[in-house]
Motif scaffolding. Structure first.
Motif, PDB file in Angstrom:
ATOM      1  N   ALA A   1       0.831  -1.202   0.000  1.00  0.00           N
ATOM      2  CA  ALA A   1       0.000   0.000   0.000  1.00  0.00           C
ATOM      3  C   ALA A   1       0.870   1.259   0.000  1.00  0.00           C
ATOM      4  N   HIS A   2       1.969   1.215   0.766  1.00  0.00           N
ATOM      5  CA  HIS A   2       2.895   2.352   0.813  1.00  0.00           C
ATOM      6  C   HIS A   2       3.509   2.600  -0.555  1.00  0.00           C
ATOM      7  N   LEU A   3       3.966   1.527  -1.200  1.00  0.00           N
ATOM      8  CA  LEU A   3       4.569   1.670  -2.522  1.00  0.00           C
ATOM      9  C   LEU A   3       3.561   2.243  -3.522  1.00  0.00           C
ATOM     10  N   ALA A   4       2.311   1.761  -3.471  1.00  0.00           N
ATOM     11  CA  ALA A   4       1.285   2.247  -4.401  1.00  0.00           C
ATOM     12  C   ALA A   4       1.041   3.742  -4.205  1.00  0.00           C
ATOM     13  N   ARG A   5       1.011   4.192  -2.937  1.00  0.00           N
ATOM     14  CA  ARG A   5       0.809   5.618  -2.676  1.00  0.00           C
ATOM     15  C   ARG A   5       1.973   6.444  -3.207  1.00  0.00           C
ATOM     16  N   GLU A   6       3.186   5.928  -3.033  1.00  0.00           N
ATOM     17  CA  GLU A   6       4.366   6.653  -3.516  1.00  0.00           C
ATOM     18  C   GLU A   6       4.338   6.764  -5.044  1.00  0.00           C
ATOM     19  N   LEU A   7       3.998   5.653  -5.717  1.00  0.00           N
ATOM     20  CA  LEU A   7       3.944   5.668  -7.178  1.00  0.00           C
ATOM     21  C   LEU A   7       2.858   6.627  -7.670  1.00  0.00           C
ATOM     22  N   ALA A   8       1.705   6.620  -6.990  1.00  0.00           N
ATOM     23  CA  ALA A   8       0.630   7.536  -7.373  1.00  0.00           C
ATOM     24  C   ALA A   8       1.062   8.990  -7.188  1.00  0.00           C
ATOM     25  N   GLY A   9       1.833   9.259  -6.120  1.00  0.00           N
ATOM     26  CA  GLY A   9       2.339  10.609  -5.911  1.00  0.00           C
ATOM     27  C   GLY A   9       3.293  11.040  -7.010  1.00  0.00           C
TER      28      GLY A   9
ATOM     29  N   ARG B   1       3.275   9.834 -10.068  1.00  0.00           N
ATOM     30  CA  ARG B   1       2.472  10.025 -11.276  1.00  0.00           C
ATOM     31  C   ARG B   1       1.803  11.402 -11.267  1.00  0.00           C
ATOM     32  N   ALA B   2       1.313  11.821 -10.095  1.00  0.00           N
ATOM     33  CA  ALA B   2       0.707  13.151  -9.995  1.00  0.00           C
ATOM     34  C   ALA B   2       1.740  14.242 -10.273  1.00  0.00           C
ATOM     35  N   THR B   3       2.974  14.021  -9.852  1.00  0.00           N
ATOM     36  CA  THR B   3       4.038  14.993 -10.110  1.00  0.00           C
ATOM     37  C   THR B   3       4.271  15.184 -11.606  1.00  0.00           C
ATOM     38  N   THR B   4       4.182  14.097 -12.351  1.00  0.00           N
ATOM     39  CA  THR B   4       4.418  14.192 -13.800  1.00  0.00           C
ATOM     40  C   THR B   4       3.302  14.965 -14.505  1.00  0.00           C
ATOM     41  N   GLY B   5       2.091  14.981 -13.910  1.00  0.00           N
ATOM     42  CA  GLY B   5       0.961  15.638 -14.555  1.00  0.00           C
ATOM     43  C   GLY B   5       0.402  14.861 -15.730  1.00  0.00           C
ATOM     44  N   LEU B   6       0.799  13.593 -15.874  1.00  0.00           N
ATOM     45  CA  LEU B   6       0.373  12.776 -17.012  1.00  0.00           C
ATOM     46  C   LEU B   6      -0.863  11.955 -16.673  1.00  0.00           C
ATOM     47  N   SER B   7      -1.750  11.808 -17.635  1.00  0.00           N
ATOM     48  CA  SER B   7      -2.864  10.878 -17.490  1.00  0.00           C
ATOM     49  C   SER B   7      -2.318   9.456 -17.624  1.00  0.00           C
ATOM     50  N   LEU B   8      -3.137   8.469 -17.316  1.00  0.00           N
ATOM     51  CA  LEU B   8      -2.681   7.087 -17.438  1.00  0.00           C
ATOM     52  C   LEU B   8      -2.321   6.753 -18.885  1.00  0.00           C
ATOM     53  N   ALA B   9      -3.115   7.249 -19.826  1.00  0.00           N
ATOM     54  CA  ALA B   9      -2.823   6.983 -21.233  1.00  0.00           C
ATOM     55  C   ALA B   9      -1.492   7.620 -21.641  1.00  0.00           C
TER      56      ALA B   9
ATOM     57  N   SER C   1      -1.845  -1.932 -17.054  1.00  0.00           N
ATOM     58  CA  SER C   1      -0.783  -2.333 -16.117  1.00  0.00           C
ATOM     59  C   SER C   1      -0.549  -1.243 -15.081  1.00  0.00           C
ATOM     60  N   TRP C   2      -0.519   0.017 -15.530  1.00  0.00           N
ATOM     61  CA  TRP C   2      -0.324   1.127 -14.594  1.00  0.00           C
ATOM     62  C   TRP C   2      -1.468   1.205 -13.600  1.00  0.00           C
ATOM     63  N   GLN C   3      -2.690   0.885 -14.022  1.00  0.00           N
ATOM     64  CA  GLN C   3      -3.810   0.883 -13.083  1.00  0.00           C
ATOM     65  C   GLN C   3      -3.582  -0.131 -11.976  1.00  0.00           C
ATOM     66  N   ARG C   4      -3.044  -1.296 -12.340  1.00  0.00           N
ATOM     67  CA  ARG C   4      -2.772  -2.317 -11.317  1.00  0.00           C
ATOM     68  C   ARG C   4      -1.612  -1.904 -10.415  1.00  0.00           C
ATOM     69  N   TYR C   5      -0.566  -1.303 -10.998  1.00  0.00           N
ATOM     70  CA  TYR C   5       0.584  -0.895 -10.197  1.00  0.00           C
ATOM     71  C   TYR C   5       0.198   0.219  -9.218  1.00  0.00           C
ATOM     72  N   LEU C   6      -0.539   1.216  -9.700  1.00  0.00           N
ATOM     73  CA  LEU C   6      -0.911   2.354  -8.862  1.00  0.00           C
ATOM     74  C   LEU C   6      -1.989   1.989  -7.858  1.00  0.00           C
TER      75      LEU C   6
ATOM     76  N   ASP D   1      -8.200  12.205 -14.979  1.00  0.00           N
ATOM     77  CA  ASP D   1      -8.963  11.055 -15.449  1.00  0.00           C
ATOM     78  C   ASP D   1      -9.701  10.401 -14.292  1.00  0.00           C
ATOM     79  N   GLU D   2     -10.311   9.246 -14.573  1.00  0.00           N
ATOM     80  CA  GLU D   2     -11.113   8.547 -13.571  1.00  0.00           C
ATOM     81  C   GLU D   2     -10.269   8.087 -12.395  1.00  0.00           C
ATOM     82  N   PHE D   3      -9.024   7.711 -12.658  1.00  0.00           N
ATOM     83  CA  PHE D   3      -8.148   7.281 -11.578  1.00  0.00           C
ATOM     84  C   PHE D   3      -7.928   8.413 -10.578  1.00  0.00           C
ATOM     85  N   ASP D   4      -7.665   9.603 -11.082  1.00  0.00           N
ATOM     86  CA  ASP D   4      -7.506  10.766 -10.206  1.00  0.00           C
ATOM     87  C   ASP D   4      -8.779  11.036  -9.422  1.00  0.00           C
TER      88      ASP D   4
END
Length: 283
Positions: free
Chosen positions: A10-18, A20-28, A40-45, A246-249
């Motif tokens: 759970a900690h790793l997923a939160r860090e990766l999501a953070g 991803r938010a820094t990059t400003g990129l959508s999942l696509a 795959s990114w949906q599963r990782y995040l 996106d929906e993930f955000d």
């Protein structure tokens, strides 16, 4: 994997999501710039799978973060998956404090007539291969934890944080523009707290947060609509923002990068998609 995620995953997923938010990129867009697909990114995040080390390095490069700390966290998550901690077995009731049966226990020194006596069963020995496996897992966890602690310590060198038991990755001015999760500012033990909160509509919640160990503030939103934007503005009018891409955000917490300083004088804003309506509040 079913059930609750291990804390390390759970900690790793939160860090990766953070990150991803820094990059400003959508999942696509993230999938287009890395070697993993959008699914795959949906599963990782989401924490249901652990990304390979190369992918962690790719994400760190896009976010402008050194990969060493995230790679160490990934190793901890991988270790927790391979060697999950077993739940302790319930203790068996003793002869003296066993369940009530309506019978009196025999007096000390007097044979219990009518009852067969068997020697107490010795506890089953732990197989050698299992002892060795657990020992190796423990050693690996300690080594990886040392790497994580070292990375956090080096990140905060030069400025003393408050004594909360956790060394963050940045303190004060060094936190400007960085993500709270990736720097350890939003973790339990950092002293992080929500100092103000507002609800908009039926479910959109915006929070103003502060970490005394990092001496930095940020804003986050949950259940925003795609296109919504959140902002944090300091007393000197400096600001940071994040947009629900996106929906993930929309379904997860989306934070802004941090501003240095305490929550006094900080303003949190939600800018609605489409209408552009601004809803702002402070501490």
């Amino acid at each position: 994997m079913s059930g609750e995620l291990p804390l390390e995953c759970a900690h790793l997923a939160r860090e990766l999501a953070g990150l991803r938010a820094t990059t400003g990129l959508s999942l696509a867009a993230l999938a287009a710039r890395t070697t993993a697909s959008k699914s795959s990114w949906q599963r990782y995040l989401g924490g249901t799978q652990i990304p390979p080390p190369e992918l962690v390095t790719e994400l760190c490069a896009l976010a402008g973060e050194p990969p060493a700390r995230l790679l160490a966290l990934r190793e901890l998550a991988e270790l927790s998956r391979r060697h999950p901690q077993p739940r302790p077995a319930p203790a068996e009731p003793s002869r003296e404090s066993g369940p009530a049966t309506g019978e009196e226990p025999p007096a000390a020194g007097i044979p219990d007539a009518g009852r067969p006596h068997a020697p107490p069963a010795a506890p089953a020995p732990t197989p050698f291969f299992r002892r060795r496996k657990v020992a190796l897992a423990g050693a690996g966890a300690l080594a990886t934890a040392a790497v994580v602690a070292g990375a956090l310590l080096l990140g905060g060198a030069g400025e003393e944080p408050e004594d909360t038991g956790l060394w963050p990755g940045c303190v004060g001015e060094r936190c400007r523009g960085k993500q709270a999760q990736s720097q350890g500012c939003g973790l339990k033990g950092s002293g992080m707290r929500t100092v103000a909160e507002r609800e908009f509509g039926r479910q959109t919640v915006v929070e103003l947060r502060y970490s005394p160990s990092c001496r930095a503030s940020w804003v986050r939103v949950r259940f925003g609509a795609t296109g919504d934007r959140i902002e944090i503005t300091g007393p000197d009018e400096e600001s940071q923002s994040a947009e629900v891409l996106d929906e993930f955000d929309a379904q997860n917490y989306l934070p802004t990068p941090m501003l240095a300083g305490g929550p006094e004088g900080m303003t949190a804003c939600l800018v609605r998609a489409g209408s552009g309506e601004r809803h702002c509040f402070g501490r």
